[in-house]
Each structure stands twice: as structure tokens, then as C-alpha cells.
Design a protein around this motif. Sequence first.
Motif, PDB file in Angstrom:
ATOM      1  N   MET A   1       0.109  17.814   5.130  1.00 13.62           N
ATOM      2  CA  MET A   1       1.040  16.922   4.471  1.00 13.62           C
ATOM      3  C   MET A   1       0.505  15.484   4.545  1.00 13.62           C
ATOM      4  O   MET A   1       0.015  15.042   5.574  1.00 13.62           O
ATOM      5  N   THR A   2       0.633  14.799   3.449  1.00 14.05           N
ATOM      6  CA  THR A   2       0.148  13.427   3.368  1.00 14.05           C
ATOM      7  C   THR A   2       1.226  12.467   3.859  1.00 14.05           C
ATOM      8  O   THR A   2       2.379  12.565   3.461  1.00 14.05           O
ATOM      9  N   SER A   3       0.830  11.523   4.712  1.00 16.93           N
ATOM     10  CA  SER A   3       1.802  10.552   5.227  1.00 16.93           C
ATOM     11  C   SER A   3       2.090   9.487   4.177  1.00 16.93           C
ATOM     12  O   SER A   3       1.327   9.292   3.236  1.00 16.93           O
ATOM     13  N   ASP A   4       3.201   8.788   4.358  1.00 17.17           N
ATOM     14  CA  ASP A   4       3.586   7.719   3.437  1.00 17.17           C
ATOM     15  C   ASP A   4       2.517   6.636   3.374  1.00 17.17           C
ATOM     16  O   ASP A   4       2.175   6.146   2.297  1.00 17.17           O
ATOM     17  N   SER A   5       1.967   6.274   4.523  1.00 16.98           N
ATOM     18  CA  SER A   5       0.951   5.214   4.547  1.00 16.98           C
ATOM     19  C   SER A   5      -0.332   5.659   3.843  1.00 16.98           C
ATOM     20  O   SER A   5      -0.986   4.845   3.169  1.00 16.98           O
ATOM     21  N   GLU A   6      -0.673   6.934   3.964  1.00 14.58           N
ATOM     22  CA  GLU A   6      -1.855   7.449   3.259  1.00 14.58           C
ATOM     23  C   GLU A   6      -1.628   7.454   1.751  1.00 14.58           C
ATOM     24  O   GLU A   6      -2.530   7.095   0.979  1.00 14.58           O
ATOM     25  N   VAL A  29       6.510   0.910  -2.553  1.00 13.56           N
ATOM     26  CA  VAL A  29       7.287   1.387  -1.407  1.00 13.56           C
ATOM     27  C   VAL A  29       7.201   2.909  -1.399  1.00 13.56           C
ATOM     28  O   VAL A  29       7.469   3.553  -2.413  1.00 13.56           O
ATOM     29  N   VAL A  30       6.799   3.470  -0.269  1.00 18.82           N
ATOM     30  CA  VAL A  30       6.746   4.927  -0.122  1.00 18.82           C
ATOM     31  C   VAL A  30       7.613   5.304   1.069  1.00 18.82           C
ATOM     32  O   VAL A  30       7.409   4.810   2.175  1.00 18.82           O
ATOM     33  N   ASP A  31       8.590   6.172   0.821  1.00 18.10           N
ATOM     34  CA  ASP A  31       9.521   6.598   1.869  1.00 18.10           C
ATOM     35  C   ASP A  31       9.735   8.098   1.764  1.00 18.10           C
ATOM     36  O   ASP A  31      10.352   8.573   0.804  1.00 18.10           O
ATOM     37  N   HIS A  32       9.190   8.837   2.720  1.00 16.61           N
ATOM     38  CA  HIS A  32       9.290  10.297   2.742  1.00 16.61           C
ATOM     39  C   HIS A  32       8.824  10.929   1.431  1.00 16.61           C
ATOM     40  O   HIS A  32       9.452  11.828   0.884  1.00 16.61           O
ATOM     41  N   GLY A  33       7.720  10.411   0.907  1.00 17.98           N
ATOM     42  CA  GLY A  33       7.141  10.963  -0.309  1.00 17.98           C
ATOM     43  C   GLY A  33       7.740  10.430  -1.604  1.00 17.98           C
ATOM     44  O   GLY A  33       7.257  10.747  -2.684  1.00 17.98           O
ATOM     45  N   MET A  34       8.767   9.627  -1.500  1.00 16.61           N
ATOM     46  CA  MET A  34       9.384   9.016  -2.684  1.00 16.61           C
ATOM     47  C   MET A  34       8.713   7.666  -2.928  1.00 16.61           C
ATOM     48  O   MET A  34       8.770   6.785  -2.063  1.00 16.61           O
ATOM     49  N   VAL A  35       8.098   7.502  -4.076  1.00 22.25           N
ATOM     50  CA  VAL A  35       7.361   6.281  -4.399  1.00 22.25           C
ATOM     51  C   VAL A  35       8.195   5.416  -5.340  1.00 22.25           C
ATOM     52  O   VAL A  35       8.679   5.893  -6.369  1.00 22.25           O
ATOM     53  N   THR A  36       8.356   4.155  -4.979  1.00 17.93           N
ATOM     54  CA  THR A  36       9.052   3.187  -5.834  1.00 17.93           C
ATOM     55  C   THR A  36       8.075   2.060  -6.136  1.00 17.93           C
ATOM     56  O   THR A  36       7.457   1.505  -5.228  1.00 17.93           O
ATOM     57  N   LEU A  37       7.953   1.748  -7.417  1.00 10.12           N
ATOM     58  CA  LEU A  37       7.064   0.681  -7.865  1.00 10.12           C
ATOM     59  C   LEU A  37       7.902  -0.382  -8.550  1.00 10.12           C
ATOM     60  O   LEU A  37       8.686  -0.080  -9.452  1.00 10.12           O
ATOM     61  N   ASN A  38       7.745  -1.631  -8.136  1.00 10.51           N
ATOM     62  CA  ASN A  38       8.482  -2.754  -8.712  1.00 10.51           C
ATOM     63  C   ASN A  38       7.492  -3.831  -9.133  1.00 10.51           C
ATOM     64  O   ASN A  38       6.488  -4.042  -8.458  1.00 10.51           O
ATOM     65  N   GLY A  59       1.114  14.591  -2.621  1.00 10.90           N
ATOM     66  CA  GLY A  59       2.247  14.463  -1.717  1.00 10.90           C
ATOM     67  C   GLY A  59       3.443  13.724  -2.272  1.00 10.90           C
ATOM     68  O   GLY A  59       4.484  13.663  -1.623  1.00 10.90           O
ATOM     69  N   VAL A  60       3.328  13.165  -3.473  1.00 17.54           N
ATOM     70  CA  VAL A  60       4.453  12.436  -4.064  1.00 17.54           C
ATOM     71  C   VAL A  60       5.559  13.427  -4.433  1.00 17.54           C
ATOM     72  O   VAL A  60       5.334  14.393  -5.151  1.00 17.54           O
ATOM     73  N   ARG A  61       6.758  13.176  -3.914  1.00 16.63           N
ATOM     74  CA  ARG A  61       7.901  14.050  -4.184  1.00 16.63           C
ATOM     75  C   ARG A  61       8.787  13.504  -5.291  1.00 16.63           C
ATOM     76  O   ARG A  61       9.536  14.241  -5.917  1.00 16.63           O
ATOM     77  N   GLY A  62       8.709  12.202  -5.515  1.00 14.76           N
ATOM     78  CA  GLY A  62       9.500  11.571  -6.557  1.00 14.76           C
ATOM     79  C   GLY A  62       8.929  10.208  -6.875  1.00 14.76           C
ATOM     80  O   GLY A  62       8.211   9.617  -6.072  1.00 14.76           O
ATOM     81  N   LEU A  63       9.245   9.729  -8.078  1.00 20.56           N
ATOM     82  CA  LEU A  63       8.668   8.474  -8.533  1.00 20.56           C
ATOM     83  C   LEU A  63       9.727   7.671  -9.270  1.00 20.56           C
ATOM     84  O   LEU A  63      10.370   8.167 -10.189  1.00 20.56           O
ATOM     85  N   GLN A  64       9.913   6.425  -8.842  1.00 27.90           N
ATOM     86  CA  GLN A  64      10.814   5.507  -9.529  1.00 27.90           C
ATOM     87  C   GLN A  64       9.985   4.288  -9.925  1.00 27.90           C
ATOM     88  O   GLN A  64       9.409   3.619  -9.074  1.00 27.90           O
ATOM     89  N   ILE A  65       9.950   4.015 -11.223  1.00 28.90           N
ATOM     90  CA  ILE A  65       9.120   2.921 -11.711  1.00 28.90           C
ATOM     91  C   ILE A  65      10.006   1.830 -12.284  1.00 28.90           C
ATOM     92  O   ILE A  65      10.698   2.040 -13.278  1.00 28.90           O
TER      93      ILE A  65
END
Length: 82
Positions: A1-6, A29-38, A59-65
Motif C-alpha cells: 500500500m502506498t502512503s499518503d506522503s509517497e 492534500v492527500v488524506d488516506h488515499g483521497m487526493v484534493t487539488l486546489n 493508491g489514489v482512492r478518490g480525487l477532488q479537483i
Amino acid sequence: MTSDSEMKADLIGRLDAIPSVDVTEVEIVVDHGMVTLNGRVDTHQTRFQIERAARRIAGVRGLQINIAPRTGAVKRIAKLTY
């Protein structure tokens, strides 16, 4: 499993490889595989390139752009097309 920091480091590396992307203008921002880009970018194409790069990260579980082109950039492009 890929860590958030990785995942974040991998995404920063991918974005750095795209000449039209200024990574300092994109908050990642990456939190438990959820990526948010602002942030703001110059064009819709740049936004698409960022989204495509983010979707390729393992490892990305979700993406919010939350990235939008700058208003001035859109006007500049419109003027060039006439």
C-alpha cells in the motif's frame, strides 16, 4: 500500500515534469488515499494535464479537483483565436 506522503511526492514529481504547470500554485492534500487539488492555472488544458497526472498515481482512492483557469488567461486565449 502506498502512503499518503509517497503519493504526494509522486504527484509533485509528475506535475514538475509538465512544463505548463507551476507546482507552487497547486495545493496538494492527500488524506488516506483521497487526493484534493486546489489552485489556479493558466488554461483548461493545464487543468486537464494535472487531473490526468493525479489519476495515474498508484493508491489514489478518490480525487477532488478544485482547480480553475485564471480569468485573464481565458480572455488571452479568446483574443488569439480571432
